[in-house]
Motif scaffolding. Structure first.
Motif, PDB file in Angstrom:
ATOM      1  N   ILE A   1     -27.988 -99.402  28.229  1.00  0.00           N
ATOM      2  CA  ILE A   1     -28.303-100.553  27.988  1.00  0.00           C
ATOM      3  C   ILE A   1     -30.018-101.143  28.008  1.00  0.00           C
ATOM      4  O   ILE A   1     -30.429-101.830  26.978  1.00  0.00           O
ATOM      5  CB  ILE A   1     -27.493-101.614  28.751  1.00  0.00           C
ATOM      6  CG1 ILE A   1     -26.063-101.698  28.284  1.00  0.00           C
ATOM      7  CG2 ILE A   1     -27.924-103.207  28.696  1.00  0.00           C
ATOM      8  CD1 ILE A   1     -25.112-102.157  29.217  1.00  0.00           C
TER       9      ILE A   1
ATOM     10  N   VAL B   1     -25.909-109.149  26.893  1.00  0.00           N
ATOM     11  CA  VAL B   1     -25.032-108.086  26.435  1.00  0.00           C
ATOM     12  C   VAL B   1     -23.533-108.580  26.805  1.00  0.00           C
ATOM     13  O   VAL B   1     -23.179-108.855  27.693  1.00  0.00           O
ATOM     14  CB  VAL B   1     -25.446-106.881  27.390  1.00  0.00           C
ATOM     15  CG1 VAL B   1     -24.647-105.762  27.074  1.00  0.00           C
ATOM     16  CG2 VAL B   1     -27.211-106.621  26.969  1.00  0.00           C
TER      17      VAL B   1
ATOM     18  N   VAL C   1     -25.201-101.037  21.691  1.00  0.00           N
ATOM     19  CA  VAL C   1     -25.201-101.877  22.771  1.00  0.00           C
ATOM     20  C   VAL C   1     -24.938-103.358  21.827  1.00  0.00           C
ATOM     21  O   VAL C   1     -25.865-103.715  21.230  1.00  0.00           O
ATOM     22  CB  VAL C   1     -26.140-101.888  23.569  1.00  0.00           C
ATOM     23  CG1 VAL C   1     -26.144-103.189  24.727  1.00  0.00           C
ATOM     24  CG2 VAL C   1     -26.132-100.726  24.477  1.00  0.00           C
TER      25      VAL C   1
END
Length: 194
Positions: A74, A94, A112
């Motif tokens: 990430i 996220v 992601v």
């Protein structure tokens, strides 16, 4: 059916798959799949610079190889998005990841998925990005817009997906990631989200 941000978020959260380990490549990379926070959300994409050695001119998500300084996949996706199009990592919410996919350049790429504000001022890195554009998410997730092409590389058969949006040719890994997101959300191939 209109795809609202709330509909997208609830379907993504409810239908989140277990990440698969079908990818074979060992070198790690990550891309950010930026969903623009609007009542009718958008999908942010880039067109790579024609001067790049690999994948020149292709439509892509911001992303790249994981560096030794990245704390996670990430973190790598967020760092690359900041470097390529000036998306501040703190502005990305996220919401999850998609299963990793193998690239033809030998990377295992983890998508992601993140929500970004609608008022960001993108500043494309001239060395890496030729254009930044937004595609309506409902249109991007329409499986009927993707057409298969079977190719043979190094003795193996591979299916790639092809699509156009305005004057942009969306294909390969980028089209595959968008299709995977649509499939994860339960999109019917003959219709939009049900």
């Amino acid at each position: 059916m209109d795809l609202t941000l709330d509909t997208f978020l609830s379907r993504f959260q409810l239908l989140r798959p277990e990440p698969s380990r079908n990818a074979l490549n060992q070198r790690q990379a990550a891309v950010l799949v930026p969903i623009v926070r609007r009542p009718q959300p958008g999908l942010l994409l880039t067109q790579r610079s024609a001067r790049l050695r690999k994948h020149a001119g292709q439509v892509a998500f911001p992303g790249g190889a994981v560096d030794a300084t990245d704390a996670s996949l990430i973190a790598a996706a967020l760092r690359e998005a900041e470097e390529e199009v000036a998306i501040p990592p703190a502005s990305v919410e996220v919401i999850g990841i998609l299963p990793p996919v193998d690239s033809v350049t030998g990377f295992q790429v983890t998508p992601v998925v993140g929500i970004i504000p609608p008022d960001l001022h993108y500043h494309a890195s001239e060395d890496e990005v030729a254009a930044v554009f937004e595609m309506p998410l409902a249109e991007a997730l329409n499986l009927g817009r993707y057409h298969p092409l079977d190719i043979h590389r190094r003795g193996d058969a591979h299916r790639v997906w092809l699509s156009w949006y305005q004057h942009y040719f969306v294909w390969g890994m980028t089209a595959g990631i968008i299709r995977q997101l649509a499939i994860q959300l339960g999109v019917n191939p003959d219709r939009r989200l049900e």
